[in-house]
Design a protein around this motif. Structure first.
Motif, PDB file in Angstrom:
ATOM      1  N   ASP A  42      -1.080  46.966 -15.088  1.00  0.00           N
ATOM      2  CA  ASP A  42      -1.605  46.414 -13.841  1.00  0.00           C
ATOM      3  C   ASP A  42      -0.944  45.086 -13.507  1.00  0.00           C
ATOM      4  OD1 ASP A  42      -3.276  48.577 -13.559  1.00  0.00           O
ATOM      5  OD2 ASP A  42      -5.031  47.575 -14.420  1.00  0.00           O
ATOM      6  N   TRP A  43      -0.704  44.307 -14.547  1.00  0.00           N
ATOM      7  CA  TRP A  43      -0.072  42.997 -14.328  1.00  0.00           C
ATOM      8  C   TRP A  43       1.394  43.148 -13.944  1.00  0.00           C
ATOM      9  CZ3 TRP A  43       3.808  40.271 -17.022  1.00  0.00           C
ATOM     10  CH2 TRP A  43       3.937  38.914 -16.671  1.00  0.00           C
ATOM     11  N   LEU A  44       2.073  44.158 -14.474  1.00  0.00           N
ATOM     12  CA  LEU A  44       3.493  44.368 -14.156  1.00  0.00           C
ATOM     13  C   LEU A  44       3.708  44.768 -12.700  1.00  0.00           C
ATOM     14  CD1 LEU A  44       4.849  46.279 -17.302  1.00  0.00           C
ATOM     15  CD2 LEU A  44       5.348  43.921 -16.617  1.00  0.00           C
ATOM     16  N   ARG A  45       2.710  45.390 -12.069  1.00  0.00           N
ATOM     17  CA  ARG A  45       2.798  45.812 -10.670  1.00  0.00           C
ATOM     18  C   ARG A  45       4.011  46.704 -10.412  1.00  0.00           C
ATOM     19  NH1 ARG A  45      -0.705  43.158  -7.379  1.00  0.00           N
ATOM     20  NH2 ARG A  45      -1.728  41.283  -8.218  1.00  0.00           N
ATOM     21  N   GLY A  46       4.156  47.737 -11.242  1.00  0.00           N
ATOM     22  CA  GLY A  46       5.195  48.730 -11.010  1.00  0.00           C
ATOM     23  C   GLY A  46       6.538  48.433 -11.645  1.00  0.00           C
ATOM     24  N   LYS A  47       6.690  47.310 -12.306  1.00  0.00           N
ATOM     25  CA  LYS A  47       7.970  46.990 -12.948  1.00  0.00           C
ATOM     26  C   LYS A  47       8.120  47.777 -14.244  1.00  0.00           C
ATOM     27  CE  LYS A  47       8.170  42.329 -11.004  1.00  0.00           C
ATOM     28  NZ  LYS A  47       8.208  40.877 -11.293  1.00  0.00           N
ATOM     29  N   ASP A  48       9.368  48.080 -14.597  1.00  0.00           N
ATOM     30  CA  ASP A  48       9.661  48.901 -15.762  1.00  0.00           C
ATOM     31  C   ASP A  48       9.438  48.108 -17.048  1.00  0.00           C
ATOM     32  OD1 ASP A  48      10.881  50.559 -17.749  1.00  0.00           O
ATOM     33  OD2 ASP A  48      12.020  51.531 -16.152  1.00  0.00           O
ATOM     34  N   PHE A  49       8.975  48.818 -18.090  1.00  0.00           N
ATOM     35  CA  PHE A  49       8.844  48.192 -19.408  1.00  0.00           C
ATOM     36  C   PHE A  49      10.183  47.639 -19.884  1.00  0.00           C
ATOM     37  CE2 PHE A  49       5.053  51.089 -20.373  1.00  0.00           C
ATOM     38  CZ  PHE A  49       4.140  50.064 -20.187  1.00  0.00           C
ATOM     39  N   ARG A  50      11.293  48.250 -19.444  1.00  0.00           N
ATOM     40  CA  ARG A  50      12.625  47.840 -19.910  1.00  0.00           C
ATOM     41  C   ARG A  50      12.997  46.448 -19.409  1.00  0.00           C
ATOM     42  NH1 ARG A  50      13.177  53.089 -17.974  1.00  0.00           N
ATOM     43  NH2 ARG A  50      13.671  54.687 -19.528  1.00  0.00           N
ATOM     44  N   GLN A  51      12.345  46.006 -18.365  1.00  0.00           N
ATOM     45  CA  GLN A  51      12.655  44.694 -17.798  1.00  0.00           C
ATOM     46  C   GLN A  51      11.905  43.578 -18.524  1.00  0.00           C
ATOM     47  OE1 GLN A  51      11.754  44.994 -13.633  1.00  0.00           O
ATOM     48  NE2 GLN A  51      13.245  46.619 -13.258  1.00  0.00           N
ATOM     49  N   PHE A  52      11.731  43.763 -19.806  1.00  0.00           N
ATOM     50  CA  PHE A  52      10.962  42.789 -20.589  1.00  0.00           C
ATOM     51  C   PHE A  52      11.764  41.509 -20.799  1.00  0.00           C
ATOM     52  CE2 PHE A  52       9.934  40.764 -24.617  1.00  0.00           C
ATOM     53  CZ  PHE A  52       8.576  40.556 -24.462  1.00  0.00           C
ATOM     54  N   GLU A  55       9.644  35.337 -21.314  1.00  0.00           N
ATOM     55  CA  GLU A  55       8.843  34.569 -20.371  1.00  0.00           C
ATOM     56  C   GLU A  55       7.743  35.425 -19.742  1.00  0.00           C
ATOM     57  OE1 GLU A  55      11.413  32.809 -17.530  1.00  0.00           O
ATOM     58  OE2 GLU A  55      12.390  31.475 -18.985  1.00  0.00           O
ATOM     59  N   LYS A  56       8.001  36.737 -19.633  1.00  0.00           N
ATOM     60  CA  LYS A  56       6.966  37.623 -19.108  1.00  0.00           C
ATOM     61  C   LYS A  56       5.779  37.695 -20.057  1.00  0.00           C
ATOM     62  CE  LYS A  56       9.437  40.774 -16.042  1.00  0.00           C
ATOM     63  NZ  LYS A  56       9.730  42.193 -15.715  1.00  0.00           N
ATOM     64  N   ALA A  57       6.075  37.755 -21.358  1.00  0.00           N
ATOM     65  CA  ALA A  57       4.990  37.804 -22.341  1.00  0.00           C
ATOM     66  C   ALA A  57       4.157  36.535 -22.286  1.00  0.00           C
ATOM     67  CB  ALA A  57       5.557  38.018 -23.732  1.00  0.00           C
ATOM     68  N   ARG A 105      13.920  44.153 -28.411  1.00  0.00           N
ATOM     69  CA  ARG A 105      14.115  43.978 -29.852  1.00  0.00           C
ATOM     70  C   ARG A 105      12.756  43.854 -30.548  1.00  0.00           C
ATOM     71  NH1 ARG A 105      17.816  38.757 -29.549  1.00  0.00           N
ATOM     72  NH2 ARG A 105      16.114  38.314 -28.090  1.00  0.00           N
ATOM     73  N   HIS A 106      12.776  44.130 -31.854  1.00  0.00           N
ATOM     74  CA  HIS A 106      11.514  44.025 -32.601  1.00  0.00           C
ATOM     75  C   HIS A 106      10.948  42.611 -32.527  1.00  0.00           C
ATOM     76  CE1 HIS A 106      12.779  47.885 -34.449  1.00  0.00           C
ATOM     77  NE2 HIS A 106      11.479  48.061 -34.591  1.00  0.00           N
ATOM     78  N   SER A 107      11.827  41.624 -32.557  1.00  0.00           N
ATOM     79  CA  SER A 107      11.344  40.237 -32.523  1.00  0.00           C
ATOM     80  C   SER A 107      10.693  39.899 -31.185  1.00  0.00           C
ATOM     81  CB  SER A 107      12.505  39.271 -32.789  1.00  0.00           C
ATOM     82  OG  SER A 107      13.537  39.454 -31.829  1.00  0.00           O
ATOM     83  N   ASP A 108      11.057  40.646 -30.116  1.00  0.00           N
ATOM     84  CA  ASP A 108      10.437  40.388 -28.815  1.00  0.00           C
ATOM     85  C   ASP A 108       8.937  40.671 -28.849  1.00  0.00           C
ATOM     86  OD1 ASP A 108      12.848  39.675 -27.681  1.00  0.00           O
ATOM     87  OD2 ASP A 108      13.307  41.708 -26.986  1.00  0.00           O
ATOM     88  N   ALA A 109       8.544  41.636 -29.682  1.00  0.00           N
ATOM     89  CA  ALA A 109       7.124  42.006 -29.750  1.00  0.00           C
ATOM     90  C   ALA A 109       6.264  40.843 -30.234  1.00  0.00           C
ATOM     91  CB  ALA A 109       6.938  43.211 -30.664  1.00  0.00           C
ATOM     92  N   ASP A 110       6.874  39.932 -31.001  1.00  0.00           N
ATOM     93  CA  ASP A 110       6.092  38.822 -31.542  1.00  0.00           C
ATOM     94  C   ASP A 110       5.621  37.853 -30.464  1.00  0.00           C
ATOM     95  OD1 ASP A 110       6.265  39.754 -34.129  1.00  0.00           O
ATOM     96  OD2 ASP A 110       8.153  38.716 -34.528  1.00  0.00           O
ATOM     97  N   TYR A 111       6.229  37.923 -29.270  1.00  0.00           N
ATOM     98  CA  TYR A 111       5.760  37.060 -28.183  1.00  0.00           C
ATOM     99  C   TYR A 111       4.352  37.439 -27.741  1.00  0.00           C
ATOM    100  CZ  TYR A 111      10.315  34.858 -27.594  1.00  0.00           C
ATOM    101  OH  TYR A 111      11.460  34.126 -27.786  1.00  0.00           O
ATOM    102  N   PHE A 112       3.903  38.623 -28.133  1.00  0.00           N
ATOM    103  CA  PHE A 112       2.545  39.043 -27.820  1.00  0.00           C
ATOM    104  C   PHE A 112       1.559  38.686 -28.935  1.00  0.00           C
ATOM    105  CE2 PHE A 112       4.894  41.926 -24.990  1.00  0.00           C
ATOM    106  CZ  PHE A 112       4.197  41.734 -23.816  1.00  0.00           C
ATOM    107  N   SER A 113       1.999  37.911 -29.903  1.00  0.00           N
ATOM    108  CA  SER A 113       1.095  37.520 -30.988  1.00  0.00           C
ATOM    109  C   SER A 113      -0.002  36.612 -30.454  1.00  0.00           C
ATOM    110  CB  SER A 113       1.875  36.789 -32.092  1.00  0.00           C
ATOM    111  OG  SER A 113       2.842  37.640 -32.668  1.00  0.00           O
TER     112      SER A 113
END
Length: 367
Positions: A42-52, A55-57, A105-113
């Motif tokens: 809902d927050w992405l408003r139609g943007k692709d997950f690939r555009q991660f 700063e978005k996190a 990347r796997h390290s990108d997921a840590d921004y959601f910690s």
């Protein structure tokens, strides 16, 4: 944008299937993960997950902290942290998927910690009040029993007190699982909604009072008056039909269990409220039973048996999740130990002044 939404939904569905089939998570856990991903979608408003981007996190975390629920209330810290943990797991999985590996990347997921301070606060919660065994027994004893619905409600309270069963486990228990002759319940994870689908036997806890008689009388009533069979629910929901006035009303018992634990919570809280006690949730009765173990368990083996009776494979689970000590009791225990130590020291001083030796409790052992 339409393609992005389609791709997002497709990869989300693939992830949920992976959680259920590969990780073996329950439907409730999968639904929770799906709800967390939906908040992010809902927050992405139609943007692709690939555009991660990192700063978005960060922006999404700020959004969660400031965003309000449908009721206009801010999300609790535990809810925010739960959403972030689910998204971190999703992003780690996404980083291994074709078409996403080059973007995430796997390290990108840590921004959601979650924030470490708030997460530690969630893990290290203060003591949560729960009823004492005496309060539970008092609430059960005061419950009315004039109608079949009131007798069912009393049986529900008695069953929870005797077994410490979780709400969904109690809801799905059938008469065939009850062994009154041996005062136990055989929870079959294939038929009963137990945590992780475990199969285990619970012997009635030694709670005293009329709980066993209440449960025995209820089972006899179901079999004699309602012709209940072995596969019928122990705690059936209320059957609703058209009454004499033409409106919908309770007309008896349905040969089906409750589909939601909400009625159990209402019954449980109402029983305490009726006798002027603070209201508690059904799960709090497990804490009351752990408190009761202090009166019965004297050896590690006895406490291990008590822990297994709660459905725990590890004793530490019982200690860490249910064995917290009320602040007042904590102060009492520490002061008692301090007074005992002070008494021993006074005895040492008295013996020294008269030429005697130290008491046995303070004497050094053999070397």
């Amino acid at each position: 944008m339409v393609r992005n939404i389609s791709d997002n939904l497709r990869i989300k569905r693939k992830y949920l299937i992976w959680l259920r089939q590969a990780k073996g998570l329950s439907e409730a856990s999968v639904d929770r993960a799906a709800a967390s991903i939906d908040v992010y979608l809902d927050w992405l408003r139609g943007k692709d997950f690939r555009q991660f981007h990192s700063e978005k996190a960060v922006a999404f975390k700020r959004h969660l902290e400031s965003n309000r629920t449908d009721r206009g209330k801010p999300r609790s810290g535990s809810t925010v942290n739960g959403i972030l943990r689910d998204l971190r797991s999703f992003m780690k999985w996404l980083a291994d998927q074709a078409g996403y590996r080059s973007r995430i990347r796997h390290s990108d997921a840590d921004y959601f910690s979650p924030d470490r301070k708030s997460e530690q606060g969630r893990r290290g919660e203060l003591y949560k009040p729960h009823p004492s065994p005496e309060q539970v027994a008092h609430a059960i004893g005061a419950m009315p029993r004039d109608t079949v619905f009131e007798r069912r409600d009393r049986a529900l309270m008695a069953f929870l007190f005797l077994t410490g069963a979780r709400e969904r486990t109690a809801m799905s228990t059938r008469l065939c699982h009850l062994d009154l002759a041996n005062a136990c319940v055989n929870f079959d994870g294939k038929l009963v909604d137990t945590k992780f689908g475990k199969r285990f036997t619970v012997t009635f806890f030694p709670v005293g009072g009329p709980s066993i008689d209440i449960l025995r009388d209820w089972v006899e009533e179901l079999r004699r008056d309602h012709l209940w069979g072995p596969t019928d629910p122990l705690l059936p929901k209320t059957a609703v039909g058209v009454g004499a006035t033409g409106g919908f009303e309770a007309v008896g018992l349905a040969r089906a269990p409750w589909r939601s634990p909400t009625p159990l919570v209402t019954i449980f809280k109402g029983a305490f409220e009726a006798v002027g006690l603070p209201t508690y949730g059904p799960h709090s009765i497990r804490k009351a039973l752990v408190q009761l173990s202090n009166d019965h368990c004297r050896t590690p083996e006895e406490f291990k048996a008590w822990s297994q009776n709660l459905g725990h494979e590890e004793v530490l689970t019982t200690f860490m999740n249910y064995g917290s000590v009320a602040v007042g009791r904590q102060v009492e225990l520490i002061q008692r130990m301090g007074n005992a130590q002070a008494g021993d020291l006074d005895e040492v001083i008295d013996d020294a002044s008269t030429g005697g030796g130290p008491p046995a409790s303070l004497s050094p052992g053999p070397r």
